[in-house]
Design a protein around this motif. Structure first.
Motif, mmCIF file in Angstrom:
data_model
loop_
_atom_site.group_PDB
_atom_site.id
_atom_site.type_symbol
_atom_site.label_atom_id
_atom_site.label_comp_id
_atom_site.label_asym_id
_atom_site.label_seq_id
_atom_site.Cartn_x
_atom_site.Cartn_y
_atom_site.Cartn_z
ATOM 1 N N TYR A 191 -0.940 4.752 7.385
ATOM 2 C CA TYR A 191 -1.133 3.101 7.927
ATOM 3 C C TYR A 191 0.385 2.548 8.173
ATOM 4 C CZ TYR A 191 -1.905 -1.556 5.787
ATOM 5 O OH TYR A 191 -1.525 -3.115 5.539
ATOM 6 N N TRP A 219 -4.288 -9.093 1.457
ATOM 7 C CA TRP A 219 -3.971 -8.636 2.195
ATOM 8 C C TRP A 219 -5.213 -7.957 2.902
ATOM 9 C CZ3 TRP A 219 -5.871 -3.286 1.205
ATOM 10 C CH2 TRP A 219 -4.685 -1.743 2.242
ATOM 11 N N ASN A 257 -7.948 8.186 5.609
ATOM 12 C CA ASN A 257 -7.166 7.825 4.741
ATOM 13 C C ASN A 257 -7.534 6.924 3.580
ATOM 14 O OD1 ASN A 257 -5.777 7.064 7.284
ATOM 15 N ND2 ASN A 257 -5.433 4.757 7.478
ATOM 16 N N TYR A 314 -6.960 -5.090 5.602
ATOM 17 C CA TYR A 314 -6.611 -3.387 6.048
ATOM 18 C C TYR A 314 -7.572 -3.510 7.314
ATOM 19 C CZ TYR A 314 -7.762 1.464 6.335
ATOM 20 O OH TYR A 314 -7.548 2.749 6.948
ATOM 21 N N ALA A 319 1.093 -1.088 0.186
ATOM 22 C CA ALA A 319 -0.097 0.231 -0.138
ATOM 23 C C ALA A 319 0.962 1.375 0.170
ATOM 24 C CB ALA A 319 -0.564 -0.121 1.325
#
Length: 276
Positions: free
Chosen positions: A156, A182, A170, A184, A149
């Protein structure tokens, strides 16, 4: 004894998804009068593809009451604005434009190749919506990253964007390899979350497969899990929900009719002084 569902680990659900509306050089994925009302402070998103020498029909145009954020995915973009900035954003570069009480700006593909990317609008809080305009342009090397990212705005994974938005949110630009997973986890209070997938790959999340579209998640604040099918590029936003109404002008979004009127008056004042 009755089993109790632990909602902390329940899969977050999609609230809405759309492929948007295709135009000549962009796809409108979100607008303030549609999905943006549900996703505010994120109120507008275009996935653009501009050929060299083709100035978009918007050309030099005004904004007030919002911030615009442009992420260049490929190619390069020439830019100019009435804060005095002028130059070229390379692939991976970022434009941050806080329009505040009024600004004019424009962009076009630099010579050589099409420019592709995303342009986002953010609704500003009352204390910023009629304030001074300001712009920041980041070279690719200035955009920090955490894993897959790139942190365009906010913080983050220990990385923090150099752009100070003055608000809590964000905005990430993510690229996953084929088969890569992934997760988040939004910061506390970020009940709004959405993802927009660029052309090329497919993204598995919340029991769905997303491809060149935008999806808004439910307002739960839970973690989001993603798996790529093919190399997949996307942008993701999360924030506390904007608590104010959206009062719309043609290129402006404010929290009240009075604030919009002030913004439009400043836009007209700048127009009379333009010497581009």
């Amino acid at each position: 004894m009755h089993a109790v569902l632990d909602t902390q680990f329940a899969e977050r659900q999609l609230r809405q998804r759309t492929r948007g509306h295709k135009k000549a050089w962009f796809t409108r994925l979100m607008s303030p009068s549609g999905l943006g009302e549900m996703a505010k402070p994120f109120v507008f998103l275009d996935d653009f593809d501009i050929a060299p020498g083709n100035t978009p029909s918007a050309g030099l145009h005004p904004h007030s009451g919002i911030a615009t954020v442009t992420v260049v995915r490929s190619g390069a973009m020439d830019y100019v604005d009435t804060t005095g900035a002028q130059g070229t954003l390379a692939s991976g570069g970022v434009e941050w434009m806080r329009a505040g009480g009024g600004v004019w700006h424009g962009g076009a593909a630099a010579p050589g190749a099409p420019v592709r990317g995303f342009q986002l609008w953010l609704a500003l809080p009352p204390e910023q919506e009629n304030g001074p305009a300001a712009s920041t342009y980041l070279a690719p090397s200035q955009v920090p990253a955490a894993g897959p990212a790139r942190v365009v705005l906010g913080s983050y994974g220990g990385a923090t964007s150099p752009i100070d938005t003055g608000t809590e949110l964000n905005y990430l630009h993510v690229t996953l390899r084929d088969g890569e997973r992934w997760r988040y986890t939004p910061p506390a209070g970020h009940d709004i979350a959405w993802v927009a997938v660029a052309a090329g790959g497919k993204l598995h999340t919340a029991g769905a497969v997303l491809e060149q579209e935008i999806a808004l998640f439910d307002e739960s604040g839970r973690a989001l899990d993603f798996t790529a099918d093919g190399e997949t590029e996307f942008v993701l936003g999360s924030a506390p929900k904007h608590p104010h109404p959206l009062v719309l002008g043609f290129y402006s979004v404010h929290t009240s009719a009075a604030a919009l009127q002030r913004g439009e008056a400043q836009i007209e004042s700048i127009r009379k002084q333009l010497k581009f």
